[in-house]
Design a protein around this motif. Structure first.
Motif, PDB file in Angstrom:
ATOM      1  N   ASN A 187     -68.181 -19.186  45.995  1.00  0.00           N
ATOM      2  CA  ASN A 187     -69.350 -18.317  45.825  1.00  0.00           C
ATOM      3  C   ASN A 187     -68.929 -16.898  45.424  1.00  0.00           C
ATOM      4  O   ASN A 187     -69.593 -16.255  44.619  1.00  0.00           O
ATOM      5  CB  ASN A 187     -70.167 -18.266  47.121  1.00  0.00           C
ATOM      6  N   VAL A 241     -75.078 -19.676  57.345  1.00  0.00           N
ATOM      7  CA  VAL A 241     -76.150 -19.147  56.494  1.00  0.00           C
ATOM      8  C   VAL A 241     -76.817 -17.988  57.238  1.00  0.00           C
ATOM      9  O   VAL A 241     -77.158 -18.122  58.417  1.00  0.00           O
ATOM     10  CB  VAL A 241     -77.173 -20.258  56.186  1.00  0.00           C
ATOM     11  N   GLY A 273     -81.045 -16.427  54.287  1.00  0.00           N
ATOM     12  CA  GLY A 273     -80.921 -17.782  53.743  1.00  0.00           C
ATOM     13  C   GLY A 273     -79.722 -17.924  52.821  1.00  0.00           C
ATOM     14  O   GLY A 273     -79.669 -18.853  52.009  1.00  0.00           O
ATOM     15  N   LEU A 274     -78.766 -17.004  52.947  1.00  0.00           N
ATOM     16  CA  LEU A 274     -77.620 -17.003  52.029  1.00  0.00           C
ATOM     17  C   LEU A 274     -76.335 -17.475  52.702  1.00  0.00           C
ATOM     18  O   LEU A 274     -76.032 -17.103  53.837  1.00  0.00           O
ATOM     19  CB  LEU A 274     -77.382 -15.581  51.492  1.00  0.00           C
ATOM     20  N   ASP A 275     -75.575 -18.260  51.960  1.00  0.00           N
ATOM     21  CA  ASP A 275     -74.239 -18.646  52.364  1.00  0.00           C
ATOM     22  C   ASP A 275     -73.310 -17.444  52.165  1.00  0.00           C
ATOM     23  O   ASP A 275     -73.678 -16.456  51.529  1.00  0.00           O
ATOM     24  CB  ASP A 275     -73.759 -19.817  51.486  1.00  0.00           C
ATOM     25  N   GLN A 300     -75.046 -18.220  46.365  1.00  0.00           N
ATOM     26  CA  GLN A 300     -75.169 -18.254  47.823  1.00  0.00           C
ATOM     27  C   GLN A 300     -76.377 -19.077  48.267  1.00  0.00           C
ATOM     28  O   GLN A 300     -76.388 -19.609  49.380  1.00  0.00           O
ATOM     29  CB  GLN A 300     -75.264 -16.832  48.387  1.00  0.00           C
ATOM     30  N   ILE A 301     -77.392 -19.165  47.411  1.00  0.00           N
ATOM     31  CA  ILE A 301     -78.529 -20.051  47.692  1.00  0.00           C
ATOM     32  C   ILE A 301     -78.147 -21.493  47.341  1.00  0.00           C
ATOM     33  O   ILE A 301     -78.411 -22.429  48.104  1.00  0.00           O
ATOM     34  CB  ILE A 301     -79.777 -19.618  46.890  1.00  0.00           C
ATOM     35  N   HIS A 302     -77.543 -21.641  46.201  1.00  0.00           N
ATOM     36  CA  HIS A 302     -77.135 -22.965  45.671  1.00  0.00           C
ATOM     37  C   HIS A 302     -76.348 -23.766  46.706  1.00  0.00           C
ATOM     38  O   HIS A 302     -76.630 -24.946  46.954  1.00  0.00           O
ATOM     39  CB  HIS A 302     -76.303 -22.688  44.412  1.00  0.00           C
ATOM     40  N   VAL A 310     -76.347 -23.393  49.914  1.00  0.00           N
ATOM     41  CA  VAL A 310     -77.192 -23.706  51.075  1.00  0.00           C
ATOM     42  C   VAL A 310     -78.029 -24.949  50.777  1.00  0.00           C
ATOM     43  O   VAL A 310     -78.179 -25.832  51.629  1.00  0.00           O
ATOM     44  CB  VAL A 310     -78.082 -22.494  51.446  1.00  0.00           C
TER      45      VAL A 310
END
Lengths: 218, 218
Positions: free
Chosen positions: A140, A186, A190-192, B175-177, B179
């Protein structure tokens, strides 16, 4: 089993982060009597990013290979099947990156899993959890460093599989838990995680004997 | 593992730009990166909740609105699903967590886009009656959940190239992808499947992703 030489070397050789020059590395290496073949500079630009990914995939592939060659006691078929699939994926990622890099690829890295108790399910799955989540954060964070669209899509095709692995490992540790859906990794948005190489490499360093330098990656 | 029972599986032949493992030209086609840079760091916009949608390049706005549309769809699906009673108790924390993430993604994308954000679409998760028992039959709910999560993963991946010049936004999209990929893996796990379809996830074009989503838009 790692030799004592490997273990002591591990303490001498560390990942060099951004700003550390190759010149320093090559000046230091001979003092420790380490052959130049044991050092790896990731390189510049997209090549550097791909080599960075290649290093991490080598680490993961070696870990799962060793975990399945030395299965922990009473390994259930469910654990085994999932670990085997993940191992095969990591090998495929490693080989894909190696082929993509061609002559620019760094050499095979010497790994050190002496910190892992392969007889313990908790140790193996706990390490897998660390590696998968580190891999997700690394890809990422590296996406923005890639300038060739095809490489970005290739990295994207790998990172989501790493994230799938992370969830599967989390599920093995805590079946059907919020953690298996990402909690703990997360954030509230809602972000990794997304980490740059300079943050990721020190976390991987304890598991890699070969000196890897990233002179130009942030 | 096959996902033939899902919408995404049905349109698989339409997948475009997939990473073909043997495609020799993948790493020889050097496309020039788009030179678009965002005018303000996304992190600042997020921290201050100050939208800068109006100042984004059109291509980025379009991409984020496409993502937002899919997030609206997912958020609404879990909003209804978590209230419906269709989810067996042992899986509720997973779907509650997923729902929280999708809500966070909607909020985040709306925040970034500001006045440029599209409105939430009307939804029909029975797809005109095709999945009439979605709120009573957990198998149906689970199949749709997997479809939406796998669709999200593939759709974000397919858009990465459009964000290659906007580093902060690309990073957030990644970062959404990942998740979404965690979700997809765990949802598949609940369906007694492996969390993946192989070592490499495929991207999906916007056109194909919208075709998959359209039956659920009222």
């Amino acid at each position: 089993m790692q030799s004592k030489t490997s273990l002591s070397r591990r303490h001498l050789l560390k990942w060099a982060g951004a700003g550390t020059t190759v010149a320093i590395a090559s000046a230091v290496l001979p003092n420790f009597g380490i052959s130049a073949a044991l050092a790896a500079e990731l390189g510049d630009g997209d090549i550097g990013v791909l080599n960075y990914a290649y290093a991490l995939e080598q680490l993961e592939a070696a870990f799962y290979t060793q975990a399945l060659e030395n299965p922990f006691g009473n390994m259930q078929v469910n654990d085994q099947r999932i670990l085997q699939q993940i191992r095969d994926h990591e090998i495929a990622h490693r080989d894909f990156l190696k082929r993509a890099l061609g002559s620019n690829a760094i050499p095979a890295l010497e790994v050190d899993f002496s910190a892992v108790d392969f007889s313990s399910r908790a140790s193996v799955l706990g390490t897998a959890d660390v590696f998968e989540n580190l891999g997700v954060a690394a890809y990422n964070g590296a996406g923005q460093l890639i300038s060739t669209p095809d490489y970005l899509v290739a990295a994207g095709s790998i990172v989501s599989v790493e994230a799938r692995h992370a969830a599967a490992i989390a599920d093995l540790l805590r079946p059907f838990s919020a953690e298996a859906a990402g909690r703990g990794n997360v954030d509230q948005k809602g972000l990794d995680k997304a980490l740059l190489p300079s943050k990721v490499l020190p976390k991987a360093a304890p598991f890699i004997v070969t000196e890897v330098t990233a002179a130009t990656l942030p | 593992m096959s996902n033939d029972n899902t919408i995404l599986g049905a349109i698989e032949p339409e997948l475009v730009d997939s990473i073909a493992f043997s495609r020799r030209d993948v790493f020889t086609r050097y496309a020039k990166a788009a030179g678009i840079m965002t005018s303000a760091p996304l992190v600042l916009a997020l921290a201050s909740n100050q939208a800068f949608g109006q100042s984004l390049p059109q291509q980025v706005t379009d991409t984020l609105n496409f993502a937002l549309t899919l997030e609206y769809l997912e958020a609404a699906f879990y909003e209804q699903g978590n209230k419906s009673g269709v989810i067996p108790s042992q899986y509720r924390s997973v779907f509650r967590t997923i729902g929280q993430h999708e809500n966070a993604h909607v909020k985040l994308l709306k925040g970034v886009l500001g006045s440029a954000a599209v409105a939430a679409p009307g939804v029909d998760f029975t797809a005109g009656g095709k999945y009439a028992d979605v709120w009573e039959n957990f198998d149906t709910f689970l199949a749709l959940s997997q479809t939406f999560e796998d669709l999200g993963v593939a759709a974000y991946k397919g858009q990465a190239g459009n964000l290659i010049g906007s580093k902060e936004i690309l990073t957030v999209a990644l970062q959404i992808h990942s998740v979404e990929a965690r979700h997809a893996s765990e949802v598949r796990r609940i369906g007694l499947k492996f969390g993946w379809d192989g070592a490499f996830d495929k991207p999906l074009s916007k056109k194909a992703a919208l075709a998959a989503a359209t039956p659920f838009l009222a």
